[in-house]
Design a protein around this motif. Structure first.
Motif, short mmCIF file in Angstrom:
data_model
loop_
_atom_site.label_atom_id
_atom_site.label_comp_id
_atom_site.label_asym_id
_atom_site.label_seq_id
_atom_site.Cartn_x
_atom_site.Cartn_y
_atom_site.Cartn_z
N GLN A 1 7.69 -80.71 39.00
CA GLN A 1 6.41 -80.24 38.47
C GLN A 1 5.59 -79.65 39.62
O GLN A 1 5.42 -80.27 40.65
N LEU A 2 5.09 -78.44 39.39
CA LEU A 2 4.30 -77.77 40.41
C LEU A 2 2.88 -78.29 40.38
O LEU A 2 2.25 -78.35 39.33
N GLN A 3 2.39 -78.66 41.55
CA GLN A 3 1.05 -79.19 41.62
C GLN A 3 0.43 -78.86 42.96
O GLN A 3 1.10 -78.96 43.99
N ILE A 4 -0.83 -78.45 42.93
CA ILE A 4 -1.59 -78.15 44.15
C ILE A 4 -2.88 -78.95 44.09
O ILE A 4 -3.65 -78.81 43.13
N VAL A 5 -3.13 -79.76 45.09
CA VAL A 5 -4.32 -80.61 45.09
C VAL A 5 -5.06 -80.45 46.40
O VAL A 5 -4.50 -80.70 47.47
N GLU A 6 -6.32 -80.02 46.29
CA GLU A 6 -7.17 -79.91 47.47
C GLU A 6 -8.03 -81.15 47.62
O GLU A 6 -8.37 -81.80 46.61
N SER A 7 -8.41 -81.47 48.83
CA SER A 7 -9.30 -82.59 49.08
C SER A 7 -10.04 -82.35 50.39
O SER A 7 -9.69 -81.44 51.15
N GLY A 8 -11.05 -83.17 50.63
CA GLY A 8 -11.76 -83.10 51.90
C GLY A 8 -13.13 -82.46 51.83
O GLY A 8 -13.85 -82.43 52.83
N GLY A 9 -13.49 -81.92 50.68
CA GLY A 9 -14.81 -81.32 50.56
C GLY A 9 -15.91 -82.37 50.56
O GLY A 9 -15.64 -83.58 50.51
N GLY A 10 -17.14 -81.90 50.60
CA GLY A 10 -18.27 -82.81 50.58
C GLY A 10 -19.54 -82.14 51.04
O GLY A 10 -19.61 -80.91 51.16
N LEU A 11 -20.54 -82.96 51.29
CA LEU A 11 -21.85 -82.49 51.77
C LEU A 11 -21.93 -82.73 53.27
O LEU A 11 -21.65 -83.84 53.75
N VAL A 12 -22.30 -81.70 54.00
CA VAL A 12 -22.40 -81.80 55.45
C VAL A 12 -23.62 -81.02 55.91
O VAL A 12 -24.00 -80.02 55.28
N GLN A 13 -24.22 -81.45 57.00
CA GLN A 13 -25.36 -80.74 57.55
C GLN A 13 -24.91 -79.51 58.32
O GLN A 13 -23.78 -79.45 58.82
N PRO A 14 -25.78 -78.52 58.42
CA PRO A 14 -25.45 -77.35 59.25
C PRO A 14 -25.04 -77.78 60.65
O PRO A 14 -25.65 -78.66 61.25
N GLY A 15 -23.98 -77.14 61.15
CA GLY A 15 -23.43 -77.50 62.44
C GLY A 15 -22.36 -78.56 62.38
O GLY A 15 -21.69 -78.82 63.39
N GLY A 16 -22.19 -79.17 61.23
CA GLY A 16 -21.20 -80.22 61.07
C GLY A 16 -19.80 -79.70 60.83
O GLY A 16 -19.56 -78.48 60.85
N SER A 17 -18.88 -80.63 60.60
CA SER A 17 -17.47 -80.29 60.43
C SER A 17 -16.89 -80.97 59.19
O SER A 17 -17.34 -82.04 58.78
N LEU A 18 -15.88 -80.34 58.64
CA LEU A 18 -15.07 -80.91 57.57
C LEU A 18 -13.64 -80.45 57.77
O LEU A 18 -13.39 -79.38 58.34
N ARG A 19 -12.70 -81.25 57.28
CA ARG A 19 -11.31 -80.82 57.25
C ARG A 19 -10.81 -80.89 55.81
O ARG A 19 -10.78 -81.97 55.20
N LEU A 20 -10.41 -79.75 55.31
CA LEU A 20 -9.84 -79.67 53.97
C LEU A 20 -8.33 -79.81 54.06
O LEU A 20 -7.71 -79.36 55.02
N SER A 21 -7.76 -80.43 53.02
CA SER A 21 -6.32 -80.56 52.91
C SER A 21 -5.86 -79.99 51.58
O SER A 21 -6.59 -80.06 50.59
N CYS A 22 -4.66 -79.47 51.58
CA CYS A 22 -4.04 -78.95 50.36
C CYS A 22 -2.61 -79.44 50.34
O CYS A 22 -1.83 -79.10 51.23
N VAL A 23 -2.30 -80.23 49.34
CA VAL A 23 -0.93 -80.73 49.17
C VAL A 23 -0.30 -80.00 48.00
O VAL A 23 -0.84 -80.00 46.89
N ALA A 24 0.84 -79.35 48.27
CA ALA A 24 1.54 -78.60 47.23
C ALA A 24 2.88 -79.27 46.97
O ALA A 24 3.75 -79.27 47.83
N SER A 25 3.05 -79.83 45.80
CA SER A 25 4.30 -80.51 45.46
C SER A 25 5.07 -79.69 44.43
O SER A 25 4.49 -78.96 43.62
N GLY A 26 6.40 -79.82 44.49
CA GLY A 26 7.24 -79.08 43.56
C GLY A 26 7.54 -77.68 44.02
O GLY A 26 8.13 -76.89 43.26
N PHE A 27 7.17 -77.33 45.25
CA PHE A 27 7.42 -76.00 45.80
C PHE A 27 8.35 -76.11 46.99
O PHE A 27 8.29 -77.08 47.73
N PRO A 28 9.18 -75.07 47.21
CA PRO A 28 9.83 -74.97 48.53
C PRO A 28 8.79 -74.45 49.50
O PRO A 28 8.69 -73.26 49.79
N PHE A 29 7.99 -75.36 49.98
CA PHE A 29 6.72 -75.07 50.66
C PHE A 29 6.88 -74.04 51.77
O PHE A 29 6.04 -73.15 51.93
N HIS A 30 7.97 -74.15 52.53
CA HIS A 30 8.14 -73.29 53.70
C HIS A 30 8.36 -71.83 53.33
O HIS A 30 8.27 -70.96 54.19
#
Length: 127
Positions: free
Chosen positions: A1-30
């Motif tokens: 089953q093909l599935q793409i799930v993003e995570s890591g978003g949120g509320l941050v102050q200007p100048g701050g940092s976030l790291r987003l992730s994307c996991v893709a399952s069911g794909f020959p990812f490479h």
């Protein structure tokens, strides 16, 4: 089953940092080029960054160069977007998208080039 799930978003102050992730399952990812797009309310969806399947070349929107860094871990079927020095204008829903094959310098940021999309994760930059 093909599935793409993003995570890591949120509320941050200007100048701050976030790291987003994307996991893709069911794909020959490479075999897929993977991009981050974003869409703010009332705005068109725009390409933020892309990493090509063929040689790992990366492409970035001009306004995020030097602040955002994209990487992929093919063993984990995961894509990352490290976002530093965030600005209020970075506020948007961020989407992960997959396109079979190599990305091109001129076409990487065209949404209809991508076959598969995640549901998005909200990033809000505000004090």
């Amino acid at each position: 089953q093909l599935q793409i799930v993003e995570s890591g978003g949120g509320l941050v102050q200007p100048g701050g940092s976030l790291r987003l992730s994307c996991v893709a399952s069911g794909f020959p990812f490479h075999l897929y080029s993977i991009a981050w797009f974003r869409q703010a309310p009332g705005q068109e969806r725009e390409g933020v960054s892309c990493i090509s399947s063929s040689d790992g070349s990366t492409y970035y929107k001009d306004s995020v160069k030097g602040r955002f860094t994209m990487s992929r871990d093919n063993a984990k079927n995961t894509l990352y977007l490290q976002m530093n020095s965030l600005k209020p204008e970075d506020t948007a829903v961020y989407y992960c998208a997959l396109d079979y094959g190599s990305a091109s310098p001129t076409g990487w940021n065209i949404p209809y080039e991508y076959e598969y999309w995640g549901q998005g994760t909200q990033v809000t930059v505000s004090s």
